[in-house]
Design an enzyme around this catalytic site. Structure first.
Site, mmCIF file in Angstrom:
data_model
loop_
_atom_site.group_PDB
_atom_site.id
_atom_site.type_symbol
_atom_site.label_atom_id
_atom_site.label_comp_id
_atom_site.label_asym_id
_atom_site.label_seq_id
_atom_site.Cartn_x
_atom_site.Cartn_y
_atom_site.Cartn_z
ATOM 1 N N THR A 18 -30.826 -68.945 -48.501
ATOM 2 C CA THR A 18 -28.783 -68.491 -48.293
ATOM 3 C C THR A 18 -28.812 -67.836 -46.490
ATOM 4 O O THR A 18 -27.775 -67.357 -46.965
ATOM 5 C CB THR A 18 -28.915 -67.698 -49.518
ATOM 6 N N SER A 113 -33.066 -58.106 -48.205
ATOM 7 C CA SER A 113 -32.785 -57.328 -48.726
ATOM 8 C C SER A 113 -32.649 -56.289 -49.920
ATOM 9 O O SER A 113 -33.277 -55.687 -50.076
ATOM 10 C CB SER A 113 -31.149 -58.636 -49.313
ATOM 11 N N HIS A 114 -32.814 -57.339 -50.735
ATOM 12 C CA HIS A 114 -32.010 -56.421 -52.450
ATOM 13 C C HIS A 114 -33.445 -56.674 -53.222
ATOM 14 O O HIS A 114 -33.261 -56.075 -54.001
ATOM 15 C CB HIS A 114 -31.004 -57.293 -53.321
ATOM 16 N N LYS A 126 -34.402 -63.063 -39.922
ATOM 17 C CA LYS A 126 -33.651 -64.307 -39.698
ATOM 18 C C LYS A 126 -33.114 -63.497 -38.470
ATOM 19 O O LYS A 126 -33.464 -62.838 -37.913
ATOM 20 C CB LYS A 126 -32.260 -64.197 -40.787
ATOM 21 N N ASP A 278 -27.514 -51.554 -51.027
ATOM 22 C CA ASP A 278 -28.769 -52.366 -51.259
ATOM 23 C C ASP A 278 -29.910 -51.934 -50.048
ATOM 24 O O ASP A 278 -29.390 -50.945 -49.464
ATOM 25 C CB ASP A 278 -28.699 -53.620 -51.322
ATOM 26 N N ASP A 280 -30.939 -53.673 -47.396
ATOM 27 C CA ASP A 280 -31.103 -53.240 -45.923
ATOM 28 C C ASP A 280 -29.315 -53.125 -45.266
ATOM 29 O O ASP A 280 -28.762 -52.870 -44.096
ATOM 30 C CB ASP A 280 -31.154 -55.102 -45.430
ATOM 31 N N ASP A 282 -26.149 -54.003 -46.533
ATOM 32 C CA ASP A 282 -25.072 -54.879 -46.468
ATOM 33 C C ASP A 282 -24.086 -55.051 -47.507
ATOM 34 O O ASP A 282 -23.019 -55.687 -47.934
ATOM 35 C CB ASP A 282 -25.475 -56.286 -46.092
ATOM 36 N N ARG A 283 -24.725 -54.626 -48.789
ATOM 37 C CA ARG A 283 -24.325 -55.179 -50.411
ATOM 38 C C ARG A 283 -23.658 -54.093 -50.364
ATOM 39 O O ARG A 283 -24.167 -52.629 -50.048
ATOM 40 C CB ARG A 283 -25.326 -56.063 -50.996
ATOM 41 N N GLU A 364 -17.714 -61.325 -51.179
ATOM 42 C CA GLU A 364 -19.166 -62.353 -52.559
ATOM 43 C C GLU A 364 -18.826 -61.464 -53.106
ATOM 44 O O GLU A 364 -18.678 -60.576 -53.130
ATOM 45 C CB GLU A 364 -19.907 -62.706 -51.990
ATOM 46 N N SER A 366 -21.900 -61.331 -55.254
ATOM 47 C CA SER A 366 -22.467 -61.142 -54.679
ATOM 48 C C SER A 366 -22.899 -59.614 -53.916
ATOM 49 O O SER A 366 -23.295 -58.544 -53.730
ATOM 50 C CB SER A 366 -24.003 -61.869 -54.164
ATOM 51 N N LYS A 377 -22.178 -59.131 -44.307
ATOM 52 C CA LYS A 377 -20.674 -57.721 -44.930
ATOM 53 C C LYS A 377 -21.720 -56.313 -44.476
ATOM 54 O O LYS A 377 -22.776 -56.158 -44.222
ATOM 55 C CB LYS A 377 -20.983 -57.959 -46.411
HETATM 56 C C1 G16 Z 1 -27.571 -63.320 -50.101
HETATM 57 C C2 G16 Z 1 -26.434 -63.813 -48.569
HETATM 58 C C3 G16 Z 1 -24.966 -63.557 -49.346
HETATM 59 C C4 G16 Z 1 -25.231 -64.234 -50.505
HETATM 60 C C5 G16 Z 1 -26.604 -63.384 -51.701
HETATM 61 C C6 G16 Z 1 -27.034 -64.530 -52.931
HETATM 62 O O1 G16 Z 1 -26.563 -61.538 -49.006
HETATM 63 O O2 G16 Z 1 -26.250 -62.888 -47.592
HETATM 64 O O3 G16 Z 1 -24.057 -64.798 -48.534
HETATM 65 O O4 G16 Z 1 -23.607 -64.180 -51.785
HETATM 66 O O5 G16 Z 1 -27.769 -63.510 -50.267
HETATM 67 O O6 G16 Z 1 -27.359 -65.572 -52.478
HETATM 68 P P1 G16 Z 1 -27.443 -66.557 -53.473
HETATM 69 O O7 G16 Z 1 -27.419 -66.617 -54.998
HETATM 70 O O8 G16 Z 1 -28.479 -67.738 -53.335
HETATM 71 O O9 G16 Z 1 -29.232 -66.218 -54.385
HETATM 72 P P2 G16 Z 1 -27.726 -60.981 -49.280
HETATM 73 O O10 G16 Z 1 -27.442 -59.627 -49.469
HETATM 74 O O11 G16 Z 1 -29.208 -60.924 -50.384
HETATM 75 O O12 G16 Z 1 -28.728 -60.984 -47.836
#
Ligand code: G16
Length: 544
Positions: A18, A113-114, A126, A278, A280, A282-283, A364, A366, A377
């Site tokens: 993702t 990320s998280h 990425k 989170d 990085d 972005d959340r 989103e 998430s 984000k």
């Molecule tokens: C990433 C993506 C988001 C997505 C999230 C969850 O977030 O950038 O767009 O909603 O993963 O994805 P999945 O449901 O496929 O695990 P982040 O914050 O992890 O980069």
């Protein structure tokens, strides 16, 4: 110092998910693993030769080593100049901003990320393009294809450079600027929001707030913005020192992993406003006193109130949400006559809509919200948006959300995650369910008629590209939905996500607890997908 051409062989697991390539640190540490992927990026983005590259990460374990490797590969591949955050630290939205501000060719972000960090945790990488946004699906596929046939990579044999001071140096003839990680971003935020109004809110007698950086990347950003620029008392920012293992925690801003912050909002003496970001940056999660704002509601409230914020005072063009995100924002868009789009999960799907000005805000479930100010984000942007809103409306978080529900209806929402289940079983579950979908349409389930049941497919309205197999949707005539999909960010087995939504338009019924309201829909979802029988799990790993 010379450029080396190193012979290598492909790894078969370098398809980005993702959001980029995420694996265990130990996998990235294998000889040539990181190098193969980075060379695949250089091979598929020829503009990087002679171009400018931003590099930064969330500070997790292996960040520094990875940056040194990427710098050596950048000079060997003819990159003209690199910009790196001091200490190797840059939040994901800050990278996006730097790419746009300095008009660079792109950026490489090092983050999982998280996901937890440390030697046994996760790492990730990425590429973001010159619009500041994550590479499109076609580019990530091309990078993956390249990684499957790669035979060699280019790297300089120069030594490490210091990342800990702001200066410009040279690596084999390539200038490298080490810049302050926070300044550009903080200055940018002060242009988007009414800092004077937020400063006055924070100074109000009795107003209290807490910001949890979860020992991740936003610590220095949050301290500079909230404590230094906006006058919040020292200590407002909790867990503000970035650590390579996030202090052993899970840097995921939700009610489970940010429990320490949630506790601060409880009771009569709870803080008026709290937020967490989170790994990085972005959340985000936003809370009021004894009150949790679901990410889907947060987006809807932002759309409804955007013109109260300086950056959006002239109006917004529209909003997009990922498919599993609740339809709360759609209701606002409809009422205000704005464009509204439903995209697959993943921030990369918002990029073209933002570039074409079809939307201004997006978000989103998430825990992600953002706007056209960058192409990622943005956690602290969301926190500032809410503070600006509190200052202008002079109401509490709870009052703002409840009055929103009164106008637009309440979208009760919950997500069940089943982590690290066997991949074969997860695929079987999705395959079985997919087969039953056509028979569900028109039938009554739990007292509601199914109006559609499909495997979500998206055609991008800007470039016409089609992304299929993006999750199974069951939609009911009363607006309720059950959605099943497999996560694209996990690093162990498969993660099944079940998203549930029920709309309550009657204010008299908007006081009930989410768990209670959602129980019948949850039971139905478990039964339809035979989750217990197939996975052997009697409860999800996490409920958000
Ligand atoms: C990433 C993506 C988001 C997505 C999230 C969850 O977030 O950038 O767009 O909603 O993963 O994805 P999945 O449901 O496929 O695990 P982040 O914050 O992890 O980069």
């Amino acid at each position: 110092m010379t450029q080396q051409k190193i012979t290598t062989t492909p790894f078969d697991d370098q398809r980005p998910g993702t959001s980029g390539l995420r694996k265990r640190v130990t996998r990235f540490q294998l000889p040539n693993y990181l190098e193969n992927f980075v060379q695949s990026i250089f091979n598929k983005v020829p503009a990087l030769t002679g171009g400018v590259l931003v590099i930064g990460g969330d500070g997790r374990y292996y960040n520094r080593e990875a940056i040194q490797i990427i710098l050596r590969m950048a000079t060997a591949n003819g990159v003209a100049r690199c910009i790196v955050g001091r200490g190797g630290i840059l939040s994901t939205p800050a990278v996006s901003h730097l790419i746009r501000k300095y008009k660079t060719t792109g950026g490489i972000i090092l983050s999982a990320s998280h996901n937890p960090g440390g030697p046994d945790g996760d790492f990730g990488i990425k590429f973001n393009g010159d619009n500041g946004g994550p590479a499109s699906e076609s580019l990530t596929e091309a990078i993956f294809a390249e990684s499957q046939t790669i035979k060699e990579y280019l790297i300089s044999d120069a030594g490490d450079i210091s990342l800990d001071e702001e200066y410009t140096t040279e690596l084999d003839g390539m200038p490298v600027a080490i810049i302050d990680s926070v300044d550009d971003y903080a200055e940018f935020m002060s242009q988007l929001f009414d800092f004077d109004a937020i400063r006055a809110l924070i100074a109000k007698p009795g107003f209290s707030m807490a910001i949890d950086s979860m020992h991740a990347v936003t610590g220095p950003y949050a301290k500079q913005i909230f404590e230094e620029m906006l006058g919040a008392p020292e200590g407002t920012v909790m867990n503000g020192i970035p650590l390579e293992d996030f202090g052993g925690g899970h840097p995921d801003p939700n009610l489970v992993y940010a429990a320490e912050l949630v506790e601060k909002t409880r009771g009569d003496n709870g803080v008026d406003f709290a937020a967490a970001t989170d790994g990085d940056g972005d959340r985000n999660m936003v809370l009021g006193k004894n009150f949790f704002v679901t990410p889907s509601d947060s987006l809807a409230v932002m759309v409804a109130n955007a013109t109260l914020i300086p950056a959006y005072k002239n109006g917004i063009s529209g909003v997009a949400r990922s498919m599993p995100t609740s339809q709360a924002a759609d209701a606002v868009a409809e009422k205000l006559g704005l464009n509204s789009y439903e995209t697959p999960t993943g921030w990369k799907f918002f990029g073209l809509l933002l570039d074409a000005d079809k939307i201004t805000l997006c978000g989103e479930e998430s825990f992600g919200t953002g706007s056209n100010h960058v192409r990622e984000k943005d956690g602290l942007w969301a926190v500032l948006f809410w503070l600006n809103l509190l200052a202008v409306r002079n109401e509490s978080v709870e009052e703002i959300v409840r009055s929103h529900w009164k106008t637009y209806g309440r979208n009760y929402y919950t997500r069940y995650d089943y982590e690290a289940i066997d991949k074969g079983i997860a695929d079987q579950l999705i395959a079985q369910l997919t087969q039953t979908l056509p028979q569900l349409v028109g039938t009554e389930l739990g007292g509601n008629r199914v109006s559609y049941a499909d495997n979500f497919s998206y055609t991008d309205p800007v470039d016409g590209s089609v992304s299929s197999n993006q999750g199974l949707r069951i939609g009911f005539e009363n607006g309720a939905r059950i959605i099943f999909r497999l996560s694209g960010t996990g690093t162990e087995g498969a993660t099944l996500r079940v998203y549930l939504e029920k709309i309550e338009r009657d204010e008299a019924n908007q006081q009930a607890e989410t768990a209670e309201v959602m129980k019948p829909l949850v039971d139905l979802a478990l039964e339809l997908a035979q989750i217990g029988e197939l996975t052997g799990r009697d409860a999800p790993t996490v409920i958000t």
